[in-house]
Write a protein that holds these residues in place. Structure first.
Motif, PDB file in Angstrom:
ATOM      1  N   UNK A 227       0.839  -1.191   0.000  1.00  0.00           N
ATOM      2  CA  UNK A 227       0.000   0.000   0.000  1.00  0.00           C
ATOM      3  C   UNK A 227       0.881   1.250   0.000  1.00  0.00           C
ATOM      4  N   UNK A 228       0.488   2.233  -0.766  1.00  0.00           N
ATOM      5  CA  UNK A 228       1.244   3.484  -0.854  1.00  0.00           C
ATOM      6  C   UNK A 228       0.664   4.502   0.114  1.00  0.00           C
ATOM      7  N   UNK A 229       1.567   5.225   0.774  1.00  0.00           N
ATOM      8  CA  UNK A 229       1.183   6.334   1.646  1.00  0.00           C
ATOM      9  C   UNK A 229       1.757   7.617   1.061  1.00  0.00           C
ATOM     10  N   UNK A 230       0.924   8.634   0.895  1.00  0.00           N
ATOM     11  CA  UNK A 230       1.367   9.928   0.376  1.00  0.00           C
ATOM     12  C   UNK A 230       0.996  11.002   1.388  1.00  0.00           C
ATOM     13  N   UNK A 231       1.999  11.706   1.878  1.00  0.00           N
ATOM     14  CA  UNK A 231       1.738  12.769   2.833  1.00  0.00           C
ATOM     15  C   UNK A 231       2.762  12.812   3.937  1.00  0.00           C
ATOM     16  N   UNK A 232       2.615  13.803   4.803  1.00  0.00           N
ATOM     17  CA  UNK A 232       3.567  14.018   5.889  1.00  0.00           C
ATOM     18  C   UNK A 232       3.477  12.910   6.922  1.00  0.00           C
ATOM     19  N   UNK A 233       4.652  12.538   7.428  1.00  0.00           N
ATOM     20  CA  UNK A 233       4.723  11.529   8.476  1.00  0.00           C
ATOM     21  C   UNK A 233       4.512  12.196   9.837  1.00  0.00           C
ATOM     22  N   UNK A 234       3.949  11.476  10.819  1.00  0.00           N
ATOM     23  CA  UNK A 234       3.457  10.100  10.721  1.00  0.00           C
ATOM     24  C   UNK A 234       1.972   9.997  10.392  1.00  0.00           C
ATOM     25  N   UNK A 235       1.284  11.135  10.270  1.00  0.00           N
ATOM     26  CA  UNK A 235      -0.173  11.100  10.122  1.00  0.00           C
ATOM     27  C   UNK A 235      -0.613  10.342   8.880  1.00  0.00           C
ATOM     28  N   UNK A 236       0.082  10.565   7.765  1.00  0.00           N
ATOM     29  CA  UNK A 236      -0.351   9.950   6.509  1.00  0.00           C
ATOM     30  C   UNK A 236      -0.292   8.432   6.582  1.00  0.00           C
ATOM     31  N   UNK A 237       0.828   7.906   7.051  1.00  0.00           N
ATOM     32  CA  UNK A 237       0.975   6.451   7.065  1.00  0.00           C
ATOM     33  C   UNK A 237       0.083   5.819   8.136  1.00  0.00           C
ATOM     34  N   UNK A 238      -0.142   6.516   9.236  1.00  0.00           N
ATOM     35  CA  UNK A 238      -1.054   5.997  10.251  1.00  0.00           C
ATOM     36  C   UNK A 238      -2.479   5.901   9.704  1.00  0.00           C
ATOM     37  N   UNK A 239      -2.840   6.870   8.854  1.00  0.00           N
ATOM     38  CA  UNK A 239      -4.147   6.828   8.223  1.00  0.00           C
ATOM     39  C   UNK A 239      -4.297   5.642   7.284  1.00  0.00           C
ATOM     40  N   UNK A 240      -3.218   5.310   6.571  1.00  0.00           N
ATOM     41  CA  UNK A 240      -3.253   4.157   5.668  1.00  0.00           C
ATOM     42  C   UNK A 240      -3.384   2.866   6.468  1.00  0.00           C
ATOM     43  N   UNK A 241      -2.629   2.750   7.570  1.00  0.00           N
ATOM     44  CA  UNK A 241      -2.745   1.564   8.427  1.00  0.00           C
ATOM     45  C   UNK A 241      -4.195   1.373   8.878  1.00  0.00           C
ATOM     46  N   UNK A 242      -4.838   2.448   9.287  1.00  0.00           N
ATOM     47  CA  UNK A 242      -6.222   2.352   9.744  1.00  0.00           C
ATOM     48  C   UNK A 242      -7.129   1.856   8.631  1.00  0.00           C
ATOM     49  N   UNK A 243      -6.950   2.391   7.431  1.00  0.00           N
ATOM     50  CA  UNK A 243      -7.805   2.001   6.315  1.00  0.00           C
ATOM     51  C   UNK A 243      -7.579   0.540   5.927  1.00  0.00           C
ATOM     52  N   UNK A 244      -6.341   0.076   6.025  1.00  0.00           N
ATOM     53  CA  UNK A 244      -6.049  -1.326   5.695  1.00  0.00           C
ATOM     54  C   UNK A 244      -6.884  -2.259   6.561  1.00  0.00           C
ATOM     55  N   UNK A 245      -6.905  -1.979   7.861  1.00  0.00           N
ATOM     56  CA  UNK A 245      -7.600  -2.877   8.783  1.00  0.00           C
ATOM     57  C   UNK A 245      -9.091  -2.565   8.909  1.00  0.00           C
ATOM     58  N   UNK A 246      -9.498  -1.352   8.653  1.00  0.00           N
ATOM     59  CA  UNK A 246     -10.910  -1.006   8.740  1.00  0.00           C
ATOM     60  C   UNK A 246     -11.662  -1.307   7.447  1.00  0.00           C
ATOM     61  N   UNK A 247     -10.967  -1.182   6.310  1.00  0.00           N
ATOM     62  CA  UNK A 247     -11.645  -1.289   5.032  1.00  0.00           C
ATOM     63  C   UNK A 247     -11.126  -2.431   4.158  1.00  0.00           C
ATOM     64  N   UNK A 248      -9.786  -2.511   4.000  1.00  0.00           N
ATOM     65  CA  UNK A 248      -9.245  -3.437   3.011  1.00  0.00           C
ATOM     66  C   UNK A 248      -9.401  -4.891   3.435  1.00  0.00           C
ATOM     67  N   UNK A 249      -8.913  -5.242   4.619  1.00  0.00           N
ATOM     68  CA  UNK A 249      -9.039  -6.634   5.060  1.00  0.00           C
ATOM     69  C   UNK A 249     -10.503  -7.089   5.113  1.00  0.00           C
TER      70      UNK A 249
END
Length: 286
Positions: A227-249
């Motif tokens: 999964x790609x994360x675009x944006x300032x750290x750490x907020x952007x990548x933390x948002x992607x982690x949340x979406x992976x487990x809330x939406x993708x899985x």
């Protein structure tokens, strides 16, 4: 919706057995997923591990029972799975800030960890791009630490670890060993039952490379969801982690294999709004 129902059933199962043995294999079976995947999903969605949740719920129920009844402390300790009054008193004091006997005093303040619930969230307004990559086993050279997931300690300690490695020159030195100019932040040996994991800051390197003062490990071959994360750290990548487990899985036919997972960081300004990095998770079809 099916996934939501299965997670709710697992919570109901845990709640109904707070005074008896609770095995993660049985809890995960209620949700129809592997024990590791259930524990990883649970901790990412709630911010606490399964073991931590059960422990906090039992201590909440124990405090309520002591406050409203004349039951002996020893009996409450045994009822909620503690082998001795001493171990119960230690855990109780840590959770509530006072000994079990004080729970009966008028006006005493006790802490309550409420029962969790999952709610359906319909999103779909933003696509989630990913790719599936088959990658052979590879060698990592780096520096590691052991960290607990209990009480969210990993979320506090890992950023500190990165700051330490950046400040003492470890990050720059590791790049000299790497096959590519990119860093890896790897979660290895994740044991959700003991609530411990090994966290590595490292680089992918040739197996014959002399690690000098650093450590080496092998990340096994796997099929990875990237999964790609675009944006300032750490907020952007933390948002992607949340979406992976809330939406993708929940929305796919994949689950976590239980192997190492990592974040891949190329050089660049990590505070920039266009900084790009990646999350790699080992997956398998259910």
């Amino acid at each position: 919706m099916e996934w939501l129902i299965r997670m709710k059933n697992a919570l109901d199962y845990m709640e109904s057995r707070m005074t008896g043995p609770l095995r993660i294999e049985e809890i995960a079976a209620v949700a129809y997923v592997s024990p590791f995947h259930f524990q990883r999903m649970f901790s990412m969605l709630t911010g606490v591990t399964v073991a931590d949740y059960i422990r906090k719920r039992r201590l909440t129920l124990a405090a309520q029972e002591l406050a409203i009844s004349n039951i002996r402390v020893l009996d409450v300790a045994l009822k909620y799975g503690y082998d001795s009054p001493e171990s119960f008193a230690k855990a109780f004091r840590k959770a509530h800030g006072l000994p079990p006997s004080a729970a009966r005093e008028p006006g005493v303040q006790l802490k309550a960890f409420p029962r969790l619930s999952f709610h359906l969230s319909l999103k779909g307004d933003q696509e989630m791009d990913y790719k599936i990559v088959n990658k052979e086993a590879f060698t990592v050279i780096g520096k590691s630490m052991e960290v607990t997931c209990k009480d969210g300690e990993n979320f506090r300690r890992i950023p500190q670890f990165w700051n330490e490695c950046n400040e003492d020159g470890t990050s720059d030195k590791l790049i000299e060993f790497g096959l590519r100019e990119e860093w890896l932040g790897i979660c290895m040996n994740m044991n959700m039952e003991t609530e411990m994991l090994s966290y590595w800051i490292g680089v992918e390197a040739d197996a014959s490379t002399d690690p000098q003062a650093y450590e080496t490990a092998v990340v096994p071959a796997a099929t990875w969801a990237v999964f790609k994360s675009v944006g300032a750290m750490p907020d952007a990548i933390q948002g992607v982690w949340q979406r992976i487990f809330q939406e993708w899985f929940p929305g796919t036919g994949y689950e976590h294999t239980g192997g190492p997972e990592f974040e891949l960081y190329p050089p660049g300004d990590t505070s920039a709004e266009d900084y790009v990095c990646e999350i790699w998770i080992p997956v398998m079809k259910k």
